[in-house]
Scaffold this active site. Structure first.
Site, PDB file in Angstrom:
ATOM      1  N   SER A   1     -21.992  -4.569  16.632  1.00 38.62           N
ATOM      2  CA  SER A   1     -21.660  -4.837  17.829  1.00 38.62           C
ATOM      3  C   SER A   1     -23.121  -5.569  17.965  1.00 38.62           C
ATOM      4  CB  SER A   1     -21.550  -3.703  17.936  1.00 38.62           C
ATOM      5  OG  SER A   1     -20.920  -3.057  18.550  1.00 38.62           O
TER       6      SER A   1
ATOM      7  N   ASP B   1     -20.430  -5.748  23.256  1.00 35.65           N
ATOM      8  CA  ASP B   1     -21.926  -6.963  22.861  1.00 35.65           C
ATOM      9  C   ASP B   1     -22.199  -6.907  24.445  1.00 35.65           C
ATOM     10  OD1 ASP B   1     -20.960  -7.852  19.994  1.00 35.65           O
ATOM     11  OD2 ASP B   1     -19.131  -8.965  20.628  1.00 35.65           O
TER      12      ASP B   1
ATOM     13  N   SER C   1     -15.821  -4.566  18.272  1.00 39.37           N
ATOM     14  CA  SER C   1     -17.454  -5.056  18.391  1.00 39.37           C
ATOM     15  C   SER C   1     -17.610  -4.571  20.643  1.00 39.37           C
ATOM     16  CB  SER C   1     -17.625  -5.757  19.117  1.00 39.37           C
ATOM     17  OG  SER C   1     -18.790  -6.738  18.670  1.00 39.37           O
TER      18      SER C   1
END
Length: 346
Positions: free
Chosen positions: A232, A272, A270
């Site tokens: 991340s 983000d 992830s």
């Protein structure tokens, strides 16, 4: 001495940096960090503290992939308003950090009955015993009360102590760009001839994502392909430019785009996120003037991400696991390759 990308001769983009090339180049923005680096525990807290935030500042959140925990994000988006410092930490410590931030704020305002703490995370469980949730109220208070306008430490500090990115040890990184409205973006910083002031975009990142490192267009595959849990990235952007919450949302989305410039593969696991805020409420600039602001965002985020890697050091943590820092000679080799003139095609 921590090594930054520019120490290795790597210059991202064309816009000038602020004096420190850091988020703290934005007036009124401070950063404090608490680091836990003790064997199985490699984690910490990073606090971004804007002056006047408790009165509210224009802000927005952008989500690239929402596999993460960003406490307080929905209210920031709903109201376009940031009303607390921003904390970054490890995944399972988010909730303890949010509670500690509330304690800090309630102690300073005995009349408050509703607050929206903003706390983000990445998963540092490869190098740190994440299930122990070691972050205490004191760690958070120490990060908040130590916040300063100096250039923040980078690499294996604060919330970046145990993070990894692109197959290498990573951590905290920061950078800034001066934005010159109405002028050639490569012109010198300062007051413009037509009276429009220059402003600053400052960025701080917590890097912990997968992919293949790319420097100035050259890929640098990691020799040790270990993909820790998490993958991340948290990106915090500050600016003294006159932008409203809608425009800050546009800036935050560009920050997510910048992950691709350094090699992110935007993996499905992830988280983000980008949080963008301005340091004051002012009438916003026209949208047609945002082009240099977008450029500044992309350049500053890319450089902050690269700094998070070049400043990191090889770290051994939980259960003796080791994540190696990127060898600087690979960075300089990529720099040299980028400087070579391209060969004409037939």
């Amino acid at each position: 001495m921590q090594t930054r990308a520019r120490d290795l001769g790597v210059v991202i983009g064309t816009l000038p940096t602020g004096e420190l090339n850091a988020i703290t180049d934005v007036p009124g923005v401070s950063v404090g960090q608490t680091t836990i680096a003790d064997g199985d525990l490699q984690t910490g807290v990073t606090a971004i503290v804007p002056t006047g935030v408790t009165s509210g500042l224009p802000a927005a959140v952008a989500v690239g992939n929402g596999y993460g925990k960003l406490v307080g994000s929905t209210q920031v988006d709903e109201l376009g308003r940031l009303e607390t410092p921003i904390l970054l930490t490890g995944t399972l410590s988010v909730f303890r950090a949010a509670d500690a931030l509330l304690t800090y704020l309630l102690d300073r305002d005995p009349r408050a009955t509703s607050l929206n703490p903003v706390v983000g995370e990445t998963n540092d469980g490869y190098l740190s015993d994440i299930r122990r949730r070691p972050i205490t109220e004191q760690h958070v208070l120490d990060a908040l009360t130590s916040a300063s306008t100096d250039r923040p430490e980078e690499g294996c500090v604060g919330a970046g102590t145990g993070t990894c990115a692109l197959g290498f040890k990573a951590g905290i990184g920061t950078a800034s760009r001066r934005v010159l409205l109405g002028e050639d973006p490569s012109a010198a910083a300062g007051e413009l001839a037509d009276g429009q002031p220059a402003g600053t975009i400052g960025v701080l990142v917590q890097s912990n994502f997968s992919g293949t490192l790319q420097v100035l267009g050259t890929q640098i595959p990691a020799p040790q392909r270990i993909e820790p849990d998490g993958n991340s990235c948290m990106i915090v952007l500050a600016t003294d430019l006159p932008l409203d919450a809608r425009q800050l949302g546009r800036i935050a989305r560009r920050a997510i785009f910048a992950l691709g410039r350094i090699g992110s593969d935007y993996a499905p696991g992830s988280g983000d996120y980008a949080i963008a805020f301005a340091t004051a409420y002012r009438p916003p600039m026209p949208d047609q003037d945002l082009r240099p602001v977008f450029q500044a965002t992309l350049e500053a985020v890319e450089e902050a991400l690269l700094n998070s890697l070049t400043a990191a050091r090889t770290t051994t943590g939980f259960q003796g696991r080791t994540q190696y820092a990127v060898p600087h000679e690979l960075i300089t080799a990529a720099r040299d390759r980028a400087r070579q003139p391209s060969k004409p095609t037939a």
